[in-house]
Each structure stands twice: as C-alpha cells, then as structure tokens.
Design a protein around this motif. Sequence first.
Motif, PDB file in Angstrom:
ATOM      1  N   ALA A  53      41.658  46.976  32.259  1.00 53.05           N
ATOM      2  CA  ALA A  53      41.228  46.675  33.634  1.00 53.05           C
ATOM      3  C   ALA A  53      40.208  45.537  33.640  1.00 53.05           C
ATOM      4  N   ARG A  54      39.280  45.524  32.679  1.00 50.11           N
ATOM      5  CA  ARG A  54      38.297  44.443  32.574  1.00 50.11           C
ATOM      6  C   ARG A  54      38.983  43.115  32.281  1.00 50.11           C
ATOM      7  N   LEU A  55      39.956  43.139  31.381  1.00 53.89           N
ATOM      8  CA  LEU A  55      40.689  41.918  31.059  1.00 53.89           C
ATOM      9  C   LEU A  55      41.457  41.395  32.273  1.00 53.89           C
ATOM     10  N   LEU A  56      41.969  42.301  33.079  1.00 50.72           N
ATOM     11  CA  LEU A  56      42.679  41.887  34.287  1.00 50.72           C
ATOM     12  C   LEU A  56      41.732  41.244  35.297  1.00 50.72           C
ATOM     13  N   VAL A  57      40.495  41.736  35.379  1.00 44.72           N
ATOM     14  CA  VAL A  57      39.501  41.095  36.244  1.00 44.72           C
ATOM     15  C   VAL A  57      39.273  39.661  35.762  1.00 44.72           C
ATOM     16  N   ILE A  58      39.109  39.500  34.464  1.00 48.92           N
ATOM     17  CA  ILE A  58      38.888  38.170  33.899  1.00 48.92           C
ATOM     18  C   ILE A  58      40.090  37.277  34.164  1.00 48.92           C
ATOM     19  N   ARG A  59      41.288  37.817  33.971  1.00 43.87           N
ATOM     20  CA  ARG A  59      42.504  37.027  34.203  1.00 43.87           C
ATOM     21  C   ARG A  59      42.567  36.541  35.651  1.00 43.87           C
ATOM     22  N   LYS A  62      39.867  33.585  36.042  1.00 45.31           N
ATOM     23  CA  LYS A  62      40.088  32.351  35.283  1.00 45.31           C
ATOM     24  C   LYS A  62      40.706  31.229  36.118  1.00 45.31           C
ATOM     25  N   PRO A  63      41.808  31.458  36.841  1.00 47.05           N
ATOM     26  CA  PRO A  63      42.392  30.351  37.611  1.00 47.05           C
ATOM     27  C   PRO A  63      41.551  29.929  38.818  1.00 47.05           C
ATOM     28  N   LEU A  64      40.552  30.715  39.143  1.00 54.28           N
ATOM     29  CA  LEU A  64      39.694  30.389  40.279  1.00 54.28           C
ATOM     30  C   LEU A  64      38.487  29.559  39.860  1.00 54.28           C
ATOM     31  N   GLY A  65      38.426  29.197  38.590  1.00 57.07           N
ATOM     32  CA  GLY A  65      37.384  28.297  38.126  1.00 57.07           C
ATOM     33  C   GLY A  65      36.078  28.948  37.715  1.00 57.07           C
ATOM     34  N   PHE A  66      36.062  30.254  37.522  1.00 62.58           N
ATOM     35  CA  PHE A  66      34.845  30.924  37.082  1.00 62.58           C
ATOM     36  C   PHE A  66      34.573  30.584  35.619  1.00 62.58           C
ATOM     37  N   ASP A 103      32.661  35.300  47.618  1.00 65.51           N
ATOM     38  CA  ASP A 103      32.721  34.061  48.402  1.00 65.51           C
ATOM     39  C   ASP A 103      33.293  32.915  47.573  1.00 65.51           C
ATOM     40  N   LYS A 104      32.889  32.833  46.314  1.00 66.92           N
ATOM     41  CA  LYS A 104      33.429  31.784  45.449  1.00 66.92           C
ATOM     42  C   LYS A 104      34.931  31.981  45.257  1.00 66.92           C
ATOM     43  N   ALA A 105      35.363  33.213  45.056  1.00 66.79           N
ATOM     44  CA  ALA A 105      36.788  33.499  44.892  1.00 66.79           C
ATOM     45  C   ALA A 105      37.560  33.130  46.153  1.00 66.79           C
ATOM     46  N   ARG A 106      37.000  33.448  47.303  1.00 65.55           N
ATOM     47  CA  ARG A 106      37.645  33.111  48.577  1.00 65.55           C
ATOM     48  C   ARG A 106      37.800  31.598  48.721  1.00 65.55           C
TER      49      ARG A 106
END
Length: 135
Positions: A53-59, A62-66, A103-106
């Motif tokens: 589940a943690r890896l899925l959060v990271i995944r 990643k494409p959102l530029g974090f 907000d950053k993800a949005r």
Amino acid sequence: MRNDTDGYLQIGQVAERTELSLKTIRHYDEVGLVQPSARSAGGFRLYTEADVARLLVIRRMKPLGFTLAEMKQLLEAVDALDEQGTTNDQRTAAAAYLLEYRDKARDSAERLRRQLSYAEELTELLTARTSLPSD
C-alpha cells in the motif's frame, strides 16, 4: 512445515502488483521510503500488504512530480495520523502536510490533463492529415 515467507510477498510479487521495477523498489528501500517488513532466512526482502500500500502511494505520487523528500514526508504524515501515540500538535502538523500535498497533487493532475488534451489534439490533427481520400 512453515515457510519463512508465509504471509509475506517477495519482491518480484510486489513488483508485479505495484507495476514498479525491482530496481525501483530496491531504491526506495535504500533511501528509506519503504523498507521490507522482514527478510527471509536467505536475506531476501519480504513485504506485507501494508508495504505494498505504501509503494502504491509512492507510485501515485511519482508522475505528479513529487520529490523523494516529499514522498517521505507524506508517508511520515500518514503514519503520524495512524499511530496511537501521536500528539494533537503532531496530528495538526501531519494534516497540514496532507492538505499541502493534496493541493499539489490536484495542481499536477490538472497540468497532466492539459498535456493529455494537447496530445489528443495532436493525434487528431495528424490522423486528419494522414487520412487518404476515398475514391
């Protein structure tokens, strides 16, 4: 006879479930983002459903530029909210981080939607330009 991997997933299984490469999962372990919950007798990384589940959060991040630092901070904030011994001040700070990252993800998702729209427009333009006239 009990296998020392009972209840755990090996890294290959985790890679398949998360669509992350073995190299990426190992890297996240090395930088302290998601460390395996156990090791087999042979030293192989073993993961739980919570690790997945943690890896899925990271995944998703990643494409959102974090950055890796932001990913780590977000995971720590989630942990702080889930832990029993977290103080009210710690919960408030963790919630503030989550709101900031939401907000950053949005904003990143909106940017990606615009880019996708541009790509679709270009595809349509190229399709129209390359269509052969019918006789």
